[in-house]
Design a protein around this motif. Structure first.
Motif, PDB file in Angstrom:
ATOM      1  N   PRO A 123      -6.147 -16.291   5.132  1.00  0.00           N
ATOM      2  CA  PRO A 123      -6.716 -16.174   3.787  1.00  0.00           C
ATOM      3  C   PRO A 123      -7.304 -14.795   3.503  1.00  0.00           C
ATOM      4  O   PRO A 123      -7.258 -14.333   2.355  1.00  0.00           O
ATOM      5  CB  PRO A 123      -7.828 -17.224   3.781  1.00  0.00           C
ATOM      6  CG  PRO A 123      -7.555 -18.113   4.915  1.00  0.00           C
ATOM      7  CD  PRO A 123      -6.678 -17.415   5.870  1.00  0.00           C
ATOM      8  N   LEU A 124      -7.850 -14.134   4.542  1.00  0.00           N
ATOM      9  CA  LEU A 124      -8.388 -12.789   4.329  1.00  0.00           C
ATOM     10  C   LEU A 124      -7.277 -11.853   3.874  1.00  0.00           C
ATOM     11  O   LEU A 124      -7.408 -11.129   2.885  1.00  0.00           O
ATOM     12  CB  LEU A 124      -9.022 -12.260   5.619  1.00  0.00           C
ATOM     13  CG  LEU A 124     -10.277 -12.977   6.104  1.00  0.00           C
ATOM     14  CD1 LEU A 124     -10.797 -12.330   7.378  1.00  0.00           C
ATOM     15  CD2 LEU A 124     -11.347 -12.941   5.019  1.00  0.00           C
ATOM     16  N   ILE A 125      -6.161 -11.891   4.620  1.00  0.00           N
ATOM     17  CA  ILE A 125      -5.043 -11.030   4.241  1.00  0.00           C
ATOM     18  C   ILE A 125      -4.527 -11.436   2.867  1.00  0.00           C
ATOM     19  O   ILE A 125      -4.247 -10.586   2.009  1.00  0.00           O
ATOM     20  CB  ILE A 125      -3.919 -11.119   5.302  1.00  0.00           C
ATOM     21  CG1 ILE A 125      -4.459 -10.733   6.683  1.00  0.00           C
ATOM     22  CG2 ILE A 125      -2.768 -10.200   4.927  1.00  0.00           C
ATOM     23  CD1 ILE A 125      -3.492 -11.014   7.814  1.00  0.00           C
ATOM     24  N   ALA A 132      -5.606  -8.850  -4.310  1.00  0.00           N
ATOM     25  CA  ALA A 132      -6.410  -7.758  -4.863  1.00  0.00           C
ATOM     26  C   ALA A 132      -5.553  -6.510  -5.038  1.00  0.00           C
ATOM     27  O   ALA A 132      -5.675  -5.785  -6.036  1.00  0.00           O
ATOM     28  CB  ALA A 132      -7.597  -7.470  -3.954  1.00  0.00           C
ATOM     29  N   THR A 133      -4.659  -6.248  -4.072  1.00  0.00           N
ATOM     30  CA  THR A 133      -3.796  -5.074  -4.163  1.00  0.00           C
ATOM     31  C   THR A 133      -2.852  -5.185  -5.347  1.00  0.00           C
ATOM     32  O   THR A 133      -2.611  -4.209  -6.068  1.00  0.00           O
ATOM     33  CB  THR A 133      -2.990  -4.924  -2.852  1.00  0.00           C
ATOM     34  OG1 THR A 133      -3.891  -4.871  -1.759  1.00  0.00           O
ATOM     35  CG2 THR A 133      -2.139  -3.664  -2.900  1.00  0.00           C
ATOM     36  N   ILE A 134      -2.309  -6.381  -5.553  1.00  0.00           N
ATOM     37  CA  ILE A 134      -1.390  -6.559  -6.681  1.00  0.00           C
ATOM     38  C   ILE A 134      -2.116  -6.287  -7.999  1.00  0.00           C
ATOM     39  O   ILE A 134      -1.618  -5.563  -8.865  1.00  0.00           O
ATOM     40  CB  ILE A 134      -0.793  -7.981  -6.659  1.00  0.00           C
ATOM     41  CG1 ILE A 134       0.187  -8.100  -5.496  1.00  0.00           C
ATOM     42  CG2 ILE A 134      -0.099  -8.298  -7.974  1.00  0.00           C
ATOM     43  CD1 ILE A 134       0.715  -9.486  -5.273  1.00  0.00           C
ATOM     44  N   ASN A 135      -3.335  -6.819  -8.123  1.00  0.00           N
ATOM     45  CA  ASN A 135      -4.103  -6.582  -9.348  1.00  0.00           C
ATOM     46  C   ASN A 135      -4.422  -5.106  -9.514  1.00  0.00           C
ATOM     47  O   ASN A 135      -4.251  -4.530 -10.585  1.00  0.00           O
ATOM     48  CB  ASN A 135      -5.414  -7.381  -9.315  1.00  0.00           C
ATOM     49  CG  ASN A 135      -5.147  -8.873  -9.476  1.00  0.00           C
ATOM     50  OD1 ASN A 135      -4.080  -9.264  -9.942  1.00  0.00           O
ATOM     51  ND2 ASN A 135      -6.099  -9.689  -9.067  1.00  0.00           N
ATOM     52  N   ASN A 136      -4.870  -4.520  -8.399  1.00  0.00           N
ATOM     53  CA  ASN A 136      -5.235  -3.108  -8.431  1.00  0.00           C
ATOM     54  C   ASN A 136      -4.033  -2.241  -8.789  1.00  0.00           C
ATOM     55  O   ASN A 136      -4.100  -1.376  -9.665  1.00  0.00           O
ATOM     56  CB  ASN A 136      -5.809  -2.733  -7.055  1.00  0.00           C
ATOM     57  CG  ASN A 136      -6.194  -1.279  -6.964  1.00  0.00           C
ATOM     58  OD1 ASN A 136      -5.338  -0.434  -6.729  1.00  0.00           O
ATOM     59  ND2 ASN A 136      -7.476  -0.984  -7.156  1.00  0.00           N
ATOM     60  N   GLY A 137      -2.906  -2.522  -8.115  1.00  0.00           N
ATOM     61  CA  GLY A 137      -1.702  -1.733  -8.361  1.00  0.00           C
ATOM     62  C   GLY A 137      -1.218  -1.888  -9.789  1.00  0.00           C
ATOM     63  O   GLY A 137      -0.782  -0.923 -10.429  1.00  0.00           O
ATOM     64  N   ALA A 138      -1.298  -3.108 -10.290  1.00  0.00           N
ATOM     65  CA  ALA A 138      -0.836  -3.344 -11.657  1.00  0.00           C
ATOM     66  C   ALA A 138      -1.682  -2.542 -12.646  1.00  0.00           C
ATOM     67  O   ALA A 138      -1.153  -1.989 -13.608  1.00  0.00           O
ATOM     68  CB  ALA A 138      -0.907  -4.829 -11.971  1.00  0.00           C
ATOM     69  N   ASN A 139      -2.986  -2.467 -12.363  1.00  0.00           N
ATOM     70  CA  ASN A 139      -3.850  -1.650 -13.224  1.00  0.00           C
ATOM     71  C   ASN A 139      -3.442  -0.193 -13.173  1.00  0.00           C
ATOM     72  O   ASN A 139      -3.341   0.477 -14.196  1.00  0.00           O
ATOM     73  CB  ASN A 139      -5.314  -1.776 -12.793  1.00  0.00           C
ATOM     74  CG  ASN A 139      -5.900  -3.102 -13.234  1.00  0.00           C
ATOM     75  OD1 ASN A 139      -5.398  -3.715 -14.173  1.00  0.00           O
ATOM     76  ND2 ASN A 139      -6.938  -3.551 -12.543  1.00  0.00           N
ATOM     77  N   LEU A 185     -10.832  -1.351  -4.374  1.00  0.00           N
ATOM     78  CA  LEU A 185      -9.939  -2.407  -3.919  1.00  0.00           C
ATOM     79  C   LEU A 185     -10.657  -3.331  -2.933  1.00  0.00           C
ATOM     80  O   LEU A 185     -10.581  -4.562  -3.036  1.00  0.00           O
ATOM     81  CB  LEU A 185      -8.707  -1.766  -3.267  1.00  0.00           C
ATOM     82  CG  LEU A 185      -7.721  -2.709  -2.573  1.00  0.00           C
ATOM     83  CD1 LEU A 185      -7.050  -3.587  -3.606  1.00  0.00           C
ATOM     84  CD2 LEU A 185      -6.673  -1.895  -1.822  1.00  0.00           C
ATOM     85  N   LEU A 186     -11.379  -2.699  -1.990  1.00  0.00           N
ATOM     86  CA  LEU A 186     -12.079  -3.502  -0.987  1.00  0.00           C
ATOM     87  C   LEU A 186     -13.144  -4.362  -1.651  1.00  0.00           C
ATOM     88  O   LEU A 186     -13.364  -5.511  -1.263  1.00  0.00           O
ATOM     89  CB  LEU A 186     -12.704  -2.598   0.075  1.00  0.00           C
ATOM     90  CG  LEU A 186     -11.698  -1.862   0.968  1.00  0.00           C
ATOM     91  CD1 LEU A 186     -12.424  -0.994   1.997  1.00  0.00           C
ATOM     92  CD2 LEU A 186     -10.763  -2.830   1.674  1.00  0.00           C
ATOM     93  N   TRP A 188       0.836  -1.206   0.000  1.00  0.00           N
ATOM     94  CA  TRP A 188       0.000   0.000   0.000  1.00  0.00           C
ATOM     95  C   TRP A 188       0.872   1.258   0.000  1.00  0.00           C
ATOM     96  O   TRP A 188       0.592   2.209  -0.710  1.00  0.00           O
ATOM     97  CB  TRP A 188      -0.941  -0.015   1.219  1.00  0.00           C
ATOM     98  CG  TRP A 188      -2.087  -0.966   1.054  1.00  0.00           C
ATOM     99  CD1 TRP A 188      -2.391  -1.658  -0.074  1.00  0.00           C
ATOM    100  CD2 TRP A 188      -3.044  -1.329   2.039  1.00  0.00           C
ATOM    101  NE1 TRP A 188      -3.495  -2.443   0.146  1.00  0.00           N
ATOM    102  CE2 TRP A 188      -3.922  -2.259   1.437  1.00  0.00           C
ATOM    103  CE3 TRP A 188      -3.266  -0.974   3.366  1.00  0.00           C
ATOM    104  CZ2 TRP A 188      -4.994  -2.832   2.105  1.00  0.00           C
ATOM    105  CZ3 TRP A 188      -4.331  -1.534   4.046  1.00  0.00           C
ATOM    106  CH2 TRP A 188      -5.193  -2.467   3.422  1.00  0.00           C
ATOM    107  N   ILE A 189       1.909   1.255   0.840  1.00  0.00           N
ATOM    108  CA  ILE A 189       2.781   2.429   0.910  1.00  0.00           C
ATOM    109  C   ILE A 189       3.485   2.631  -0.428  1.00  0.00           C
ATOM    110  O   ILE A 189       3.533   3.740  -0.981  1.00  0.00           O
ATOM    111  CB  ILE A 189       3.799   2.259   2.059  1.00  0.00           C
ATOM    112  CG1 ILE A 189       3.072   2.327   3.418  1.00  0.00           C
ATOM    113  CG2 ILE A 189       4.886   3.337   1.991  1.00  0.00           C
ATOM    114  CD1 ILE A 189       3.909   1.891   4.599  1.00  0.00           C
ATOM    115  N   ALA A 190       4.009   1.529  -0.987  1.00  0.00           N
ATOM    116  CA  ALA A 190       4.736   1.640  -2.253  1.00  0.00           C
ATOM    117  C   ALA A 190       3.822   2.176  -3.353  1.00  0.00           C
ATOM    118  O   ALA A 190       4.210   3.059  -4.125  1.00  0.00           O
ATOM    119  CB  ALA A 190       5.306   0.283  -2.651  1.00  0.00           C
ATOM    120  N   LEU A 191       2.582   1.646  -3.389  1.00  0.00           N
ATOM    121  CA  LEU A 191       1.655   2.106  -4.414  1.00  0.00           C
ATOM    122  C   LEU A 191       1.237   3.548  -4.161  1.00  0.00           C
ATOM    123  O   LEU A 191       1.003   4.312  -5.109  1.00  0.00           O
ATOM    124  CB  LEU A 191       0.425   1.196  -4.470  1.00  0.00           C
ATOM    125  CG  LEU A 191       0.681  -0.168  -5.113  1.00  0.00           C
ATOM    126  CD1 LEU A 191      -0.522  -1.083  -4.934  1.00  0.00           C
ATOM    127  CD2 LEU A 191       1.001  -0.009  -6.589  1.00  0.00           C
TER     128      LEU A 191
END
Lengths: 324, 518
Positions: A277-279, A285-292, A52-53, A33-36
C-alpha cells in the motif's frame, strides 16, 4: 500400500511471487519517475519532490490502516470522514485553549473510539463492515459540520502549522511520519502473532476461531488501527492546511482503498502487506503530480486512477490463477 | 387434461426435437448406465457401475454416507461429467455434460436442500426461468392462477402468492417437486426428500410420487430409510464404497439383505488396533444438551477411542462443537479429570486440553489460501512469540517438524494449504493439534476424502496418541472405521444417543439399524 499423492507442481513458494510483485510495483513507480523526469523539466526539482512526498504521505498512512481491515476481508469507508472530523476536533480543542499535545492525544483517542464502535457494530450487532463504516462516513461529516456550524476553525498555533512544512534531514516531516507508522505496522503485520491472526480471520474465520484465535478481538483491533491511522492523518492534515473543516479529505477513503489494492491487497481478504500500500499510495501521488506538471486536465487523473486499478488488479488475478 | 399435464405439454413441444422417438414403453429400459465411473484425482468416487432404469418404475438407491449416491445423482443431472463409461437414454448414447442438457432430455432432481429462491413467491419459483410473458412483460396474474391450479390439482393446499421462504422446508420440498413435474419430466430423482419432512408431508409427497409414476414418469428414490424403500420402490440398487453391489426386485429382498449389502464385509486390514491399557476418565459428559443434540452422556478415558456413529445430521458434530465451547450448552455438566468445568469458548477448551479436528476441512479446518506453516502454527503462536514478536526460527522449526513427522508431502511450509490433496490437508489439520498438544482429541470425520495410505497413517497416529495417555473421540459416518477402532461405540440418531456398545459387542447390522431407526 501407500498411495503416493502428487501435488500440483505449480505450487511455487509464495514469498518468491510476493517479491516479484513488489519489484513490479517499484519498477512501475521508477518508470513513472524516469518518464516524468524526461517529459517535464520541473519533476526532479527539490520543491516538486518534497511536494510529491507530502502528497503521498497522508494517503500512504491511510492505506496502511485500511490494509489491516481489508486483510480481514472487511472494508473501512469511514477513513476520509475521520480525517475531516479529526481536523475539526483538533482545531476546536486548540481554539478552546487545550495544550497541543493533549489535543493531539484526544484526537487520536477519538479515532480509537470510532474504530471500537465499528468493531462493536460488526461483532455485536452483526452489521456488514460496508454498512457500519458507510454510516459513520456520513454521520461524522454531519457532526463535524454541526460543531463548526458549516464553517472552518482556523488554527493559530504557529509551531503546529509549521510542522507540515518543515524538513528533517532534507526530507519532509510528513514523510517521516509515514516511516513512523510503517515500521511498527510492519512489525505488527508481518512479525507479530496479531498480524497472523488478521490473515487467518480473513482467510477463514471459523477455522481461526476453532484454532483458539479470538476472532472478535481481531476484528476490533483491525478497525481500531484503521480509524486511529485516519485520526493521525487528520492531525497531519490540520497541520498542513492550518484549519479544521469537516468537509476536508472528501473521497480519501477511495484513494486509500485504491492504494491498498494497487499494492496487492485482495479485497477477498487474507492477502496483503505493509509495503504494498505504501508503494501504491506513491504511485497514485506520482500520477496526480505528473498530470499536474503535464497540464493534464485534473478530471483525467480520476480516469487514469480508475484504469490503473483495473489493470493492476487484473494482472494480479492472472498471477494468482497461474499459481493455482 | 389436468392443469399439470397441460403445462407439461407446453414443455413437451419445446423439447420434442431432443426427445423425439424417445417415448419408451413402460418396463423397457429408459436410462442405462454402462461402466459409468467418476474419479476425483486419485479418489474413485464411483467405480464402474452398470445399472438399468426401467421406464415407469420407482427405483430406490441405498447406501451409507459416502457410498457414491450423490456422485451418481450429480452425474445423471449433468452437474459433473463422468471419467469413463457410457450412458444410454432411450437407447441412444448421451453426454449429459451440462445441467441444461439433462433438463432438456427430461431428467430432473429434487434435492434434500431446496435450491430455489426463498424471497420469490411460490408461483414465481414454479415458473422460474420459464416465465409466461407477452411482449416481454411478465403475466404475473396469469402465472399465479396457473400455479394455484397446479397446486390445487396436486392437493397441496399451498398459496401460490406467498413467498417461498414463508413455507416450511417440507412444503418447499413439495413446491420443488411440483416444479419438476411441470417441466415435462420423464425421469425424476429424489435425493433423501423426506429428511426434513413431517410424517404428514411425507405422505403427501408419496402420493405425488405415485401419481407421477402412474403418468409414466420414472422415479429414482434415494433414501436411508428402509421402510420408505419398501413402501415405494419396485426395485432397489445398493451402493457401497463407490461400488454398485447389486440390484434387487423389492419382492425378492428384505431389510437384512439390503443392510448386509450396504456394509463392507471384507474389513480392510488398514485398521490398526493395539492393546492399550485404558486408564482413568478424562472427560465425562453428563446429560449435555445444546443446539442439535439432547441429553448426551458419555465418558472418555485415557488410552481409549470412543466412537460416535450416526448418519450425517444426527447431532454428532454439533455435540463435538458444544463440548469444544463453539456452541453454548443449554443443559448438562462436563467433568474434566474428575472436576466440574465450564467451557465457554474455544480457547477455554484448548487450555483444558481439548483439541478438535473439525468435520469440514474447507469450512472449519483450514485457512486454505494461507501457507501450510501458518495453518500448523495457528494455535501455538502465543507459545512461539517472545513479547509481541514471533520467533521466526521457532515458527519455521515447529512447522517443519510437523511436516516431517506426519510426512506431509509439500515442497515447503510456504505453500498454500489449498494446493494439497485431501489426505495432506487432513494431516495439516492434525498437525495443528499435535503441535498444540492435548489430552482429549476429537476427530470429526478424519478420513473423508482421504486415500487409503493416509488413512492407515492416521490410524497409526491414533495408537500413538493413546499410548501417550490421551483419549480420542472419533466421529465417523463410515461404520467399519468406528466399528474396528472404537473401544466404545455410541450411536446417534436425531440428536440423541440411541445405543452404546463395547468393542465388537454389537453386529454391524445392529449398529446400522440403530442409526437408521429400523
Amino acid at each position: 500400500m501407500t498411495i503416493t499423492t502428487t501435488e500440483s507442481p505449480a505450487a511455487a513458494p509464495r514469498r518468491g511471487m510476493n517479491i516479484l510483485f513488489s519489484l513490479t510495483l517499484i519498477g512501475l513507480l521508477l518508470a513513472l519517475w524516469i518518464a516524468l523526469g524526461i517529459g517535464t523539466a520541473s519533476f526532479w526539482t527539490p520543491l516538486n519532490i518534497s511536494n510529491l512526498l507530502r502528497q503521498g504521505a497522508m494517503t500512504a498512512i491511510l492505506a496502511v490502516g485500511q490494509t489491516f481491515v481489508i486483510i480481514t476481508a472487511g472494508i473501512d469507508l469511514s477513513v476520509g470522514a475521520i480525517v475531516g472530523f479529526s481536523t475539526v476536533i483538533l482545531a476546536w480543542l486548540l481554539q478552546t485553549g487545550v495544550p497541543l499535545w493533549i489535543a493531539i492525544a484526544i484526537t487520536l483517542l477519538m479515532g480509537v473510539a470510532i474504530g471500537a464502535f465499528h468493531g462493536f457494530g460488526i461483532v455485536r450487532m452483526g452489521l456488514p463492515p460496508f454498512i457500519i463504516t458507510l454510516a459513520t462516513l456520513t454521520s461524522l461529516r454531519g457532526v463535524g459540520l454541526l460543531i463548526t456550524n458549516g464553517s472552518t476553525i482556523s488554527i493559530t498555533n504557529e509551531a503546529f502549522t509549521n510542522f507540515a512544512r518543515a524538513d528533517f534531514l532534507g526530507i519532509p516531516s510528513l514523510f517521516w511520519m509515514v516511516i513512523l507508522v510503517a515500521v511498527p505496522a510492519y512489525v505488527f503485520l508481518h512479525l507479530s502473532r496479531w498480524g497472523r491472526y488478521l490473515f487467518a480471520v480473513g482467510s477463514n474465520s471459523e477455522a481461526a476461531r476453532l484454532s483458539g484465535v479470538s476472532v472478535n478481538r481481531t476484528i476490533y483491533m483491525a478497525y481500531i488501527l484503521s480509524a486511529t491511522c485516519a485520526a493521525f492523518v487528520g492531525v497531519l492534515l490540520a497541520s498542513r492546511i492550518g484549519i479544521g473543516n469537516a468537509t476536508q479529505a472528501e473521497g480519501w477513503e477511495l484513494q486509500a482503498i485504491a492504494s491498498s489494492v494497487i499494492g496487492g491487497t485482495s479485497l477477498f481478504g487474507a492477502v496483503g502487506s505493509v509495503h504494498g500500500p505504501l508503494i501504491g499510495a506513491f504511485i497514485l501521488a506520482t500520477i496526480n503530480n505528473g498530470a499536474n506538471l503535464l497540464n493534464v486536465n485534473s478530471f483525467w487523473q480520476r480516469i487514469i486512477t480508475g484504469l490503473l486499478i483495473i489493470v493492476i488488479v487484473y494482472f494480479d488475478q492472472l498471477r494468482r490463477r497461474g499459481s493455482r | 387434461m389436468s392443469r399439470l399435464e397441460e403445462i407439461a405439454h407446453r414443455h413437451d413441444e419445446a423439447s420434442a426435437l431432443l426427445t423425439e422417438g424417445s417415448r419408451v414403453p413402460p418396463g423397457a429400459p429408459i436410462l442405462e448406465l454402462k461402466g459409468l465411473q467418476k474419479n476425483y484425482g486419485y479418489v474413485q468416487a464411483l467405480k464402474p457401475a452398470t445399472i438399468t432404469f426401467l421406464a415407469g418404475e420407482i427405483h430406490a438407491i441405498v447406501g451409507e454416507n459416502g457410498a457414491g449416491k450423490s456422485t451418481l445423482i450429480k452425474l445423471l443431472t449433468g452437474v459433473i461429467t463422468r471419467t469413463a463409461g457410457e450412458v444410454l437414454w432411450c437407447g441412444h448414447p448421451v453426454a449429459l455434460s451440462t445441467p441444461n442438457e439433462a433438463i432438456a432430455r427430461g431428467i430432473n432432481a429434487v434435492h434434500q436442500e431446496v435450491v430455489l429462491c426463498p424471497h420469490l413467491t411460490v408461483a414465481a419459483n414454479l415458473f422460474l426461468g420459464d416465465e409466461v410473458d407477452r411482449y416481454g412483460l411478465m403475466r404475473k396474474k396469469q402465472m399465479e392462477r396457473m400455479a394455484q391450479s397446479v397446486l390445487d390439482d396436486l392437493g397441496f393446499h399451498l398459496p401460490a402468492g406467498a413467498p417461498l421462504g414463508s413455507l416450511t422446508i417440507g412444503q418447499q420440498q413439495l413446491v420443488a417437486t411440483a416444479r419438476a413435474a411441470m417441466r415435462g419430466t420423464q425421469f425424476l430423482i429424489f435425493d433423501e426428500p423426506t429428511a426434513y419432512l413431517t410424517r404428514q408431508e411425507s405422505a403427501q409427497l408419496f402420493k405425488l410420487i405415485r401419481r407421477l409414476q402412474s403418468e409414466g414418469v420414472t422415479i429414482v428414490y434415494i433414501s436411508h430409510r428402509m421402510e420408505e424403500v419398501f413402501e415405494l420402490a419396485d426395485r432397489v440398487s445398493v451402493l457401497r464404497d463407490g461400488t454398485h453391489v447389486g440390484t434387487r426386485d423389492i419382492g425378492d429382498t428384505n431389510e437384512n439383505e439390503l443392510i448386509a449389502l450396504m456394509i463392507n464385509r471384507s474389513i480392510e486390514q488398514i485398521y490398526h488396533k493395539e492393546d492399550i491399557p485404558i486408564g482413568a476418565p478424562i472427560l465425562e459428559a453428563k446429560g449435555l444438551s445444546g443446539p442439535g443434540f439432547e441429553d448426551i452422556s458419555l465418558t472418555v478415558r485415557a488410552g481409549e477411542i470412543v466412537g460416535l456413529y450416526g448418519l450425517i445430521g444426527a447431532g454428532r458434530s454439533e455435540f463435538a462443537l458444544g463440548l469444544y465451547g463453539r456452541q453454548p450448552l443449554s443443559a448438562g455438566e462436563i467433568h474434566w479429570m474428575g472436576r466440574k468445568v465450564e467451557i465457554r469458548n474455544e480457547r477455554e477448551a484448548m487450555d483444558l486440553g481439548i483439541a478438535l479436528a473439525p468435520e469440514s476441512r474447507r469450512d472449519q479446518g483450514l485457512c486454505l489460501n494461507l501457507p501450510i506453516g501458518l495453518n500448523i502454527n495457528l494455535p501455538v503462536f502465543g507459545r512461539l512469540s517472545r513479547g509481541p514478536v514471533i520467533g521466526r526460527a521457532e515458527e519455521a522449526a515447529n512447522a517443519d517438524r510437523q511436516i516431517r513427522d506426519l510426512a506431509i508431502k509439500t515442497p515447503s511450509r510456504r505453500v498454500p494449504a489449498s494446493s494439497m490433496s485431501g489426505g495432506n490437508q487432513q494431516k495439516i489439520v492434525i498437525a495443528k493439534w499435535l503441535s498444540h498438544g492435548a489430552k482429549l482429541f476429537i476427530f470429526d470425520e478424519p478420513t473423508v476424502g482421504v486415500d487409503v495410505g493416509t488413512k492407515a497413517e492416521i490410524y497409526r497416529l491414533f495408537a500413538k496418541l493413546l499410548k501417550e495417555g490421551a483419549g480420542i473421540i472419533l466421529i465417523s459416518s463410515y461404520l467399519p472405521e468406528v466399528y474396528e477402532l472404537a473401544d466404545r461405540l455410541h450411536v446417534f440418531r436425531g440428536g440423541r444417543l440411541v445405543g452404546s456398545h463395547d468393542f465388537h459387542a454389537a453386529t454391524h447390522e445392529d449398529v446400522l439399524g440403530e442409526a437408521i431407526g429400523v
